[in-house]
Design a protein around this motif. Structure first.
Motif, PDB file in Angstrom:
ATOM      1  N   SER A 117       0.799  -1.211   0.000  1.00 12.08           N
ATOM      2  CA  SER A 117       0.000   0.000   0.000  1.00 12.08           C
ATOM      3  C   SER A 117       0.839   1.272   0.000  1.00 12.08           C
ATOM      4  O   SER A 117       0.298   2.350   0.126  1.00 12.08           O
ATOM      5  CB  SER A 117      -0.938   0.001   1.213  1.00 12.08           C
ATOM      6  N   SER A 118       2.144   1.150  -0.152  1.00 13.49           N
ATOM      7  CA  SER A 118       3.001   2.322  -0.113  1.00 13.49           C
ATOM      8  C   SER A 118       3.911   2.377  -1.338  1.00 13.49           C
ATOM      9  O   SER A 118       4.937   1.719  -1.381  1.00 13.49           O
ATOM     10  CB  SER A 118       3.838   2.344   1.165  1.00 13.49           C
ATOM     11  N   LYS A 119       3.524   3.187  -2.302  1.00 17.87           N
ATOM     12  CA  LYS A 119       4.333   3.326  -3.515  1.00 17.87           C
ATOM     13  C   LYS A 119       5.707   3.917  -3.193  1.00 17.87           C
ATOM     14  O   LYS A 119       6.712   3.509  -3.761  1.00 17.87           O
ATOM     15  CB  LYS A 119       3.608   4.216  -4.518  1.00 17.87           C
ATOM     16  N   ILE A 120       5.752   4.854  -2.253  1.00 17.47           N
ATOM     17  CA  ILE A 120       7.021   5.477  -1.881  1.00 17.47           C
ATOM     18  C   ILE A 120       7.948   4.443  -1.246  1.00 17.47           C
ATOM     19  O   ILE A 120       9.143   4.391  -1.545  1.00 17.47           O
ATOM     20  CB  ILE A 120       6.783   6.674  -0.930  1.00 17.47           C
ATOM     21  N   PHE A 121       7.409   3.588  -0.393  1.00 20.40           N
ATOM     22  CA  PHE A 121       8.204   2.529   0.217  1.00 20.40           C
ATOM     23  C   PHE A 121       8.721   1.576  -0.864  1.00 20.40           C
ATOM     24  O   PHE A 121       9.883   1.164  -0.848  1.00 20.40           O
ATOM     25  CB  PHE A 121       7.366   1.774   1.250  1.00 20.40           C
ATOM     26  N   GLN A 122       7.873   1.230  -1.832  1.00 21.19           N
ATOM     27  CA  GLN A 122       8.304   0.361  -2.924  1.00 21.19           C
ATOM     28  C   GLN A 122       9.459   0.993  -3.697  1.00 21.19           C
ATOM     29  O   GLN A 122      10.438   0.319  -4.015  1.00 21.19           O
ATOM     30  CB  GLN A 122       7.147   0.088  -3.892  1.00 21.19           C
ATOM     31  N   LEU A 123       9.359   2.280  -4.002  1.00 22.29           N
ATOM     32  CA  LEU A 123      10.434   2.959  -4.731  1.00 22.29           C
ATOM     33  C   LEU A 123      11.734   2.936  -3.939  1.00 22.29           C
ATOM     34  O   LEU A 123      12.819   2.718  -4.494  1.00 22.29           O
ATOM     35  CB  LEU A 123      10.037   4.404  -5.047  1.00 22.29           C
ATOM     36  N   TYR A 124      11.635   3.168  -2.644  1.00 19.63           N
ATOM     37  CA  TYR A 124      12.824   3.161  -1.784  1.00 19.63           C
ATOM     38  C   TYR A 124      13.499   1.783  -1.822  1.00 19.63           C
ATOM     39  O   TYR A 124      14.712   1.676  -2.040  1.00 19.63           O
ATOM     40  CB  TYR A 124      12.434   3.528  -0.347  1.00 19.63           C
ATOM     41  N   ILE A 125      12.734   0.737  -1.614  1.00 19.45           N
ATOM     42  CA  ILE A 125      13.297  -0.615  -1.597  1.00 19.45           C
ATOM     43  C   ILE A 125      13.867  -0.978  -2.965  1.00 19.45           C
ATOM     44  O   ILE A 125      14.967  -1.524  -3.067  1.00 19.45           O
ATOM     45  CB  ILE A 125      12.237  -1.647  -1.151  1.00 19.45           C
ATOM     46  N   LEU A 126      13.140  -0.673  -4.030  1.00 24.14           N
ATOM     47  CA  LEU A 126      13.638  -0.990  -5.373  1.00 24.14           C
ATOM     48  C   LEU A 126      14.936  -0.255  -5.668  1.00 24.14           C
ATOM     49  O   LEU A 126      15.847  -0.808  -6.281  1.00 24.14           O
ATOM     50  CB  LEU A 126      12.575  -0.681  -6.421  1.00 24.14           C
ATOM     51  N   SER A 127      15.072   0.988  -5.201  1.00 20.18           N
ATOM     52  CA  SER A 127      16.330   1.718  -5.409  1.00 20.18           C
ATOM     53  C   SER A 127      17.464   1.042  -4.652  1.00 20.18           C
ATOM     54  O   SER A 127      18.590   0.975  -5.140  1.00 20.18           O
ATOM     55  CB  SER A 127      16.197   3.185  -4.995  1.00 20.18           C
ATOM     56  N   LYS A 128      17.196   0.513  -3.461  1.00 22.16           N
ATOM     57  CA  LYS A 128      18.215  -0.185  -2.677  1.00 22.16           C
ATOM     58  C   LYS A 128      18.626  -1.502  -3.346  1.00 22.16           C
ATOM     59  O   LYS A 128      19.717  -1.997  -3.118  1.00 22.16           O
ATOM     60  CB  LYS A 128      17.722  -0.468  -1.258  1.00 22.16           C
ATOM     61  N   CYS A 129      17.733  -2.064  -4.182  1.00 24.58           N
ATOM     62  CA  CYS A 129      18.043  -3.312  -4.903  1.00 24.58           C
ATOM     63  C   CYS A 129      18.772  -3.046  -6.215  1.00 24.58           C
ATOM     64  O   CYS A 129      19.146  -3.979  -6.909  1.00 24.58           O
ATOM     65  CB  CYS A 129      16.761  -4.086  -5.195  1.00 24.58           C
ATOM     66  N   ASN A 135      12.789  10.700 -10.609  1.00 22.45           N
ATOM     67  CA  ASN A 135      12.281  11.647  -9.625  1.00 22.45           C
ATOM     68  C   ASN A 135      10.801  11.395  -9.424  1.00 22.45           C
ATOM     69  O   ASN A 135      10.064  11.182 -10.386  1.00 22.45           O
ATOM     70  CB  ASN A 135      12.506  13.087 -10.088  1.00 22.45           C
ATOM     71  N   SER A 136      10.362  11.413  -8.182  1.00 23.94           N
ATOM     72  CA  SER A 136       8.979  11.095  -7.854  1.00 23.94           C
ATOM     73  C   SER A 136       8.435  12.135  -6.892  1.00 23.94           C
ATOM     74  O   SER A 136       9.178  12.730  -6.118  1.00 23.94           O
ATOM     75  CB  SER A 136       8.901   9.718  -7.190  1.00 23.94           C
ATOM     76  N   LEU A 137       7.130  12.319  -6.937  1.00 23.76           N
ATOM     77  CA  LEU A 137       6.472  13.268  -6.056  1.00 23.76           C
ATOM     78  C   LEU A 137       5.143  12.680  -5.626  1.00 23.76           C
ATOM     79  O   LEU A 137       4.387  12.164  -6.446  1.00 23.76           O
ATOM     80  CB  LEU A 137       6.243  14.595  -6.784  1.00 23.76           C
ATOM     81  N   LYS A 157       0.131   8.612 -11.626  1.00 23.56           N
ATOM     82  CA  LYS A 157      -0.768   7.557 -11.195  1.00 23.56           C
ATOM     83  C   LYS A 157      -1.310   7.938  -9.831  1.00 23.56           C
ATOM     84  O   LYS A 157      -0.608   8.561  -9.038  1.00 23.56           O
ATOM     85  CB  LYS A 157       0.009   6.241 -11.112  1.00 23.56           C
ATOM     86  N   GLY A 158      -2.521   7.533  -9.529  1.00 29.72           N
ATOM     87  CA  GLY A 158      -3.080   7.746  -8.206  1.00 29.72           C
ATOM     88  C   GLY A 158      -2.278   7.006  -7.163  1.00 29.72           C
ATOM     89  O   GLY A 158      -1.655   5.987  -7.453  1.00 29.72           O
ATOM     90  N   ILE A 165      -4.994   3.960 -12.968  1.00 26.77           N
ATOM     91  CA  ILE A 165      -4.428   3.941 -14.318  1.00 26.77           C
ATOM     92  C   ILE A 165      -3.210   4.842 -14.379  1.00 26.77           C
ATOM     93  O   ILE A 165      -3.227   5.969 -13.886  1.00 26.77           O
ATOM     94  CB  ILE A 165      -5.485   4.384 -15.344  1.00 26.77           C
ATOM     95  N   THR A 166      -2.149   4.355 -14.981  1.00 22.10           N
ATOM     96  CA  THR A 166      -0.945   5.144 -15.212  1.00 22.10           C
ATOM     97  C   THR A 166      -1.108   5.856 -16.546  1.00 22.10           C
ATOM     98  O   THR A 166      -1.491   5.242 -17.538  1.00 22.10           O
ATOM     99  CB  THR A 166       0.295   4.226 -15.252  1.00 22.10           C
ATOM    100  N   SER A 167      -0.817   7.167 -16.574  1.00 19.71           N
ATOM    101  CA  SER A 167      -1.017   7.976 -17.780  1.00 19.71           C
ATOM    102  C   SER A 167       0.136   8.951 -17.969  1.00 19.71           C
ATOM    103  O   SER A 167       0.846   9.273 -17.024  1.00 19.71           O
ATOM    104  CB  SER A 167      -2.317   8.789 -17.665  1.00 19.71           C
ATOM    105  N   SER A 168       0.274   9.422 -19.192  1.00 21.38           N
ATOM    106  CA  SER A 168       1.242  10.493 -19.481  1.00 21.38           C
ATOM    107  C   SER A 168       0.566  11.835 -19.248  1.00 21.38           C
ATOM    108  O   SER A 168      -0.561  12.058 -19.690  1.00 21.38           O
ATOM    109  CB  SER A 168       1.703  10.427 -20.928  1.00 21.38           C
ATOM    110  N   TYR A 169       1.266  12.735 -18.558  1.00 23.56           N
ATOM    111  CA  TYR A 169       0.735  14.064 -18.284  1.00 23.56           C
ATOM    112  C   TYR A 169       0.871  14.932 -19.535  1.00 23.56           C
ATOM    113  O   TYR A 169       1.901  14.928 -20.203  1.00 23.56           O
ATOM    114  CB  TYR A 169       1.486  14.710 -17.117  1.00 23.56           C
ATOM    115  N   ARG A 170      -0.173  15.680 -19.851  1.00 21.78           N
ATOM    116  CA  ARG A 170      -0.183  16.619 -20.982  1.00 21.78           C
ATOM    117  C   ARG A 170      -0.449  18.018 -20.447  1.00 21.78           C
ATOM    118  O   ARG A 170      -1.176  18.186 -19.462  1.00 21.78           O
ATOM    119  CB  ARG A 170      -1.275  16.247 -21.995  1.00 21.78           C
TER     120      ARG A 170
END
Length: 184
Positions: A117-129, A135-137, A157-158, A165-170
């Motif tokens: 349930s934590s996208k930020i936590f996933q990004l942190y762990i994946l970066s450590k791997c 860049n993420s916000l 993405k939400g 849904i993941t989308s490209s920002y315009r």
């Protein structure tokens, strides 16, 4: 090397393996179905060491060759009638408990785990791997979001744990940024 644990036909696992390959990240796939059908394991929870595997695949821990584990544990056999299904479900449950106890960096996606349930936590762990993380916000502030998307190619993405849904920002979507204030 990163061990990626899951079912061969799971779209998330397929995407993860392809993304790792495109980034030249060393991975090995560990098939949950093969493990459920013919898995073998031994684990000493006091010493955090042991092994798990199936057929000709065996991982021993601790293991300096393994930089991390990404596991998408879906126990499709749990709750099904029949002694064979109980055996298969028990093997997957045992593997889940072993993976939770290893000392290597890990992301174990299951509903009771923070990483699901934590996208930020996933990004942190994946970066450590070893994954390269853009860049993420995470924000509900319109001004911060506007500044982040200026003059960049952005994918958004939400942040809920529900499927979004993941989308490209315009640029023509900037007027919708004021809706962020309604987010938790």
């Amino acid at each position: 090397m990163i061990i990626i644990v899951g079912f061969r036909l799971d779209p998330t696992i397929i995407h993860t393996l392809r993304a790792a390959k495109s980034l030249s990240i060393s991975t090995i796939f560990f098939d949950l179905n093969n493990f459920a059908q013919s898995g073998h394991y031994f684990w000493d929870f006091g010493l955090h060491r042991g092994y798990f595997g199936y057929t000709n695949v065996k991982f021993e821990f601790p293991n300096s060759d393994i930089s991390g584990v990404y596991a998408r544990i879906i126990n499709i056999f749990a709750g099904k009638i029949g002694s064979r299904n109980r055996i298969l479900a028990s093997r997957i449950q045992a593997l889940s408990e072993i993976l939770a106890d290893i000392n290597e960096i890990k992301v174990i996606n299951k509903h009771t785990d923070l990483s699901n349930s934590s996208k930020i936590f996933q990004l942190y762990i994946l970066s450590k791997c070893g994954f390269l993380i853009p860049n993420s916000l995470l924000t509900n502030d319109q001004k911060m979001a506007q500044h982040f998307v200026e003059n960049k190619d952005v994918i958004y993405k939400g942040a809920s744990s529900e499927k979004t849904i993941t989308s490209s920002y315009r640029d023509n979507q900037s007027s919708k940024l004021n809706l962020l204030k309604n987010s938790p």
